[in-house]
Design a protein around this motif. Structure first.
Motif, PDB file in Angstrom:
ATOM      1  N   LEU A 122       2.273  -7.716   4.521  1.00 23.74           N
ATOM      2  CA  LEU A 122       1.914  -6.344   4.159  1.00 23.74           C
ATOM      3  C   LEU A 122       3.138  -5.445   4.232  1.00 23.74           C
ATOM      4  O   LEU A 122       3.878  -5.462   5.216  1.00 23.74           O
ATOM      5  CB  LEU A 122       0.842  -5.802   5.108  1.00 23.74           C
ATOM      6  CG  LEU A 122       0.537  -4.305   4.982  1.00 23.74           C
ATOM      7  CD1 LEU A 122      -0.143  -3.990   3.657  1.00 23.74           C
ATOM      8  CD2 LEU A 122      -0.316  -3.822   6.155  1.00 23.74           C
ATOM      9  N   LYS A 164      -0.404   9.231   8.755  1.00 23.19           N
ATOM     10  CA  LYS A 164       0.563   8.131   8.678  1.00 23.19           C
ATOM     11  C   LYS A 164       0.784   7.526  10.064  1.00 23.19           C
ATOM     12  O   LYS A 164       0.902   6.306  10.219  1.00 23.19           O
ATOM     13  CB  LYS A 164       1.891   8.642   8.120  1.00 23.19           C
ATOM     14  CG  LYS A 164       1.846   9.160   6.703  1.00 23.19           C
ATOM     15  CD  LYS A 164       1.715   8.041   5.696  1.00 23.19           C
ATOM     16  CE  LYS A 164       1.916   8.549   4.279  1.00 23.19           C
ATOM     17  NZ  LYS A 164       1.712   7.497   3.250  1.00 23.19           N
ATOM     18  N   THR A 190       0.833  -1.193   0.000  1.00 22.57           N
ATOM     19  CA  THR A 190       0.000   0.000   0.000  1.00 22.57           C
ATOM     20  C   THR A 190       0.872   1.249   0.000  1.00 22.57           C
ATOM     21  O   THR A 190       1.730   1.430   0.862  1.00 22.57           O
ATOM     22  CB  THR A 190      -0.988   0.034   1.184  1.00 22.57           C
ATOM     23  OG1 THR A 190      -1.709   1.270   1.169  1.00 22.57           O
ATOM     24  CG2 THR A 190      -0.288  -0.131   2.516  1.00 22.57           C
ATOM     25  N   TYR A 216       3.931  -1.267   3.733  1.00 23.46           N
ATOM     26  CA  TYR A 216       3.289   0.033   3.547  1.00 23.46           C
ATOM     27  C   TYR A 216       4.338   1.136   3.430  1.00 23.46           C
ATOM     28  O   TYR A 216       5.427   1.049   3.994  1.00 23.46           O
ATOM     29  CB  TYR A 216       2.341   0.345   4.710  1.00 23.46           C
ATOM     30  CG  TYR A 216       3.021   0.504   6.061  1.00 23.46           C
ATOM     31  CD1 TYR A 216       3.557   1.725   6.451  1.00 23.46           C
ATOM     32  CD2 TYR A 216       3.103  -0.572   6.949  1.00 23.46           C
ATOM     33  CE1 TYR A 216       4.174   1.872   7.692  1.00 23.46           C
ATOM     34  CE2 TYR A 216       3.710  -0.431   8.183  1.00 23.46           C
ATOM     35  CZ  TYR A 216       4.247   0.794   8.552  1.00 23.46           C
ATOM     36  OH  TYR A 216       4.864   0.933   9.770  1.00 23.46           O
ATOM     37  N   SER A 237       5.349   4.858   4.310  1.00 18.01           N
ATOM     38  CA  SER A 237       5.064   5.888   5.297  1.00 18.01           C
ATOM     39  C   SER A 237       6.074   7.029   5.115  1.00 18.01           C
ATOM     40  O   SER A 237       6.552   7.261   4.008  1.00 18.01           O
ATOM     41  CB  SER A 237       5.129   5.286   6.703  1.00 18.01           C
ATOM     42  OG  SER A 237       4.700   6.210   7.676  1.00 18.01           O
ATOM     43  N   GLY A 295       7.282  -1.768   7.449  1.00 23.06           N
ATOM     44  CA  GLY A 295       7.047  -0.345   7.245  1.00 23.06           C
ATOM     45  C   GLY A 295       8.201   0.270   6.481  1.00 23.06           C
ATOM     46  O   GLY A 295       9.367  -0.027   6.772  1.00 23.06           O
ATOM     47  N   MET A 346      -2.044   5.244  10.975  1.00 24.75           N
ATOM     48  CA  MET A 346      -1.931   4.001  10.222  1.00 24.75           C
ATOM     49  C   MET A 346      -0.926   3.060  10.874  1.00 24.75           C
ATOM     50  O   MET A 346      -1.213   1.870  11.083  1.00 24.75           O
ATOM     51  CB  MET A 346      -1.490   4.297   8.785  1.00 24.75           C
ATOM     52  CG  MET A 346      -1.145   3.054   7.966  1.00 24.75           C
ATOM     53  SD  MET A 346      -0.498   3.448   6.315  1.00 24.75           S
ATOM     54  CE  MET A 346       1.094   4.187   6.735  1.00 24.75           C
ATOM     55  N   GLU A 347       0.232   3.587  11.218  1.00 26.99           N
ATOM     56  CA  GLU A 347       1.266   2.756  11.828  1.00 26.99           C
ATOM     57  C   GLU A 347       0.816   2.236  13.192  1.00 26.99           C
ATOM     58  O   GLU A 347       1.080   1.082  13.545  1.00 26.99           O
ATOM     59  CB  GLU A 347       2.568   3.546  11.950  1.00 26.99           C
ATOM     60  CG  GLU A 347       3.231   3.837  10.618  1.00 26.99           C
ATOM     61  CD  GLU A 347       4.684   4.245  10.771  1.00 26.99           C
ATOM     62  OE1 GLU A 347       5.185   4.258  11.926  1.00 26.99           O
ATOM     63  OE2 GLU A 347       5.322   4.551   9.746  1.00 26.99           O
ATOM     64  N   CYS A 360      -4.926   7.169   4.805  1.00 27.71           N
ATOM     65  CA  CYS A 360      -4.030   6.066   5.200  1.00 27.71           C
ATOM     66  C   CYS A 360      -4.628   5.240   6.330  1.00 27.71           C
ATOM     67  O   CYS A 360      -4.670   4.006   6.254  1.00 27.71           O
ATOM     68  CB  CYS A 360      -2.666   6.617   5.617  1.00 27.71           C
ATOM     69  SG  CYS A 360      -1.757   7.417   4.283  1.00 27.71           S
ATOM     70  N   ILE A 385      -6.332   1.348   6.011  1.00 27.80           N
ATOM     71  CA  ILE A 385      -5.790   0.217   6.768  1.00 27.80           C
ATOM     72  C   ILE A 385      -6.896  -0.466   7.569  1.00 27.80           C
ATOM     73  O   ILE A 385      -6.943  -1.701   7.664  1.00 27.80           O
ATOM     74  CB  ILE A 385      -4.646   0.674   7.689  1.00 27.80           C
ATOM     75  CG1 ILE A 385      -3.387   0.944   6.863  1.00 27.80           C
ATOM     76  CG2 ILE A 385      -4.347  -0.353   8.767  1.00 27.80           C
ATOM     77  CD1 ILE A 385      -2.848  -0.280   6.115  1.00 27.80           C
TER      78      ILE A 385
END
Length: 263
Positions: A139, A173, A87, A141, A143, A198, A176-177, A111, A115
């Protein structure tokens, strides 16, 4: 042809788009979610991919990354779940009349909300097919630096830009994390993903052209605990690094880590 099947969200953005191009050229089968499929097709053809390659290896799903059903259709084909999800979603910067927060996004929560939709889509897929969790996807992503819980990963000259001017975009962001970190802290049998990587990139430059970077081997690579600190990085190089280190190597030694990338 690789047995790995990839799902890409945000494929019309520079980082994810470069990963997509490299994957298609290498013969990977890719499922890409796009709000405007014709835009993605035009981007790929403009970079030299043939219609034959697209027909053979790419499936474009028309939909929205915050819609659970659309995401599930992207992740599942003929009852089988993809093995890797990339993503690269992000909103476009928008100026606003605020001295404290002059920059926002056209979609400030894209974001974090995408998720949440992704996790819900995976849960729905597992509920529909009880055998699917035996093949949980990885996954990765994209960032940004500037939101670390570790040592400072932004050079001094960029700290006002990152921590003040870009505070609103970076908050998305960060959410999301946090969502992914909280999810992966659950017991293994409750996780919907087999692993997460990440990729925190420094300030992105360039546009849609997978050949326009300096090359992924020129990048400096660190982790949240020992970050690579720099000013900028071309989008095509981020995408190529993701392809070489995460797609080709199924995450390699980066699974479970937050990587920092800079030129």
């Amino acid at each position: 042809m690789s047995a790995t099947t990839i799902a890409i969200l945000g494929a019309t953005g520079g980082c994810a788009n470069a990963s997509l191009v490299h994957s298609l050229l290498a013969g990977y089968d890719v499922r890409a979610l796009a709000r405007t499929p014709s835009k993605l097709t035009s981007q790929l053809l403009a970079q030299g991919l043939t219609q034959q390659i697209l027909d053979q290896h790419l499936t474009i799903i028309h939909g929205d990354a915050t819609n659970v059903d659309d995401v599930k259709r992207t992740l599942v084909s003929s009852g089988k779940l993809v093995s890797l999800i990339i993503t690269g979603l992000g909103g476009k910067p928008v100026l606003q009349k605020s001295l404290r927060r002059p920059v926002t996004l056209d979609n400030p929560g894209i974001c974090s909300s995408s998720i949440e939709a992704l996790l819900s889509a995976l849960r729905a897929a597992y509920d529909e097919n009880p055998s699917t969790p035996a093949h949980k996807p990885l996954l990765a992503y994209v960032s940004t630096t500037g939101i670390t819980n570790g040592p400072e990963d932004v050079p001094f000259g960029f700290r006002f830009l990152y921590h003040v001017l870009l505070a609103v975009p970076h908050e998305d962001k960060r959410k999301m994390e946090y969502t992914l970190k909280s999810h992966m802290a659950q017991p293994e049998n409750e996780r919907l993903l087999r692993g997460v990587v990440g990729v925190r990139a420094s300030l992105l430059t360039g546009g849609i052209d997978y050949k326009a970077g300096k090359g992924w081997k020129t990048l400096r690579v660190g982790t949240e605990e020992s970050p690579a600190v720099g000013y900028t990085i071309p989008r095509p190089d981020v995408g190529e690094w993701i392809f070489e280190e995460l797609i080709k190597r199924d995450g390699g030694e980066w699974v479970g880590k937050i990587v920092t990338l800079t030129s």
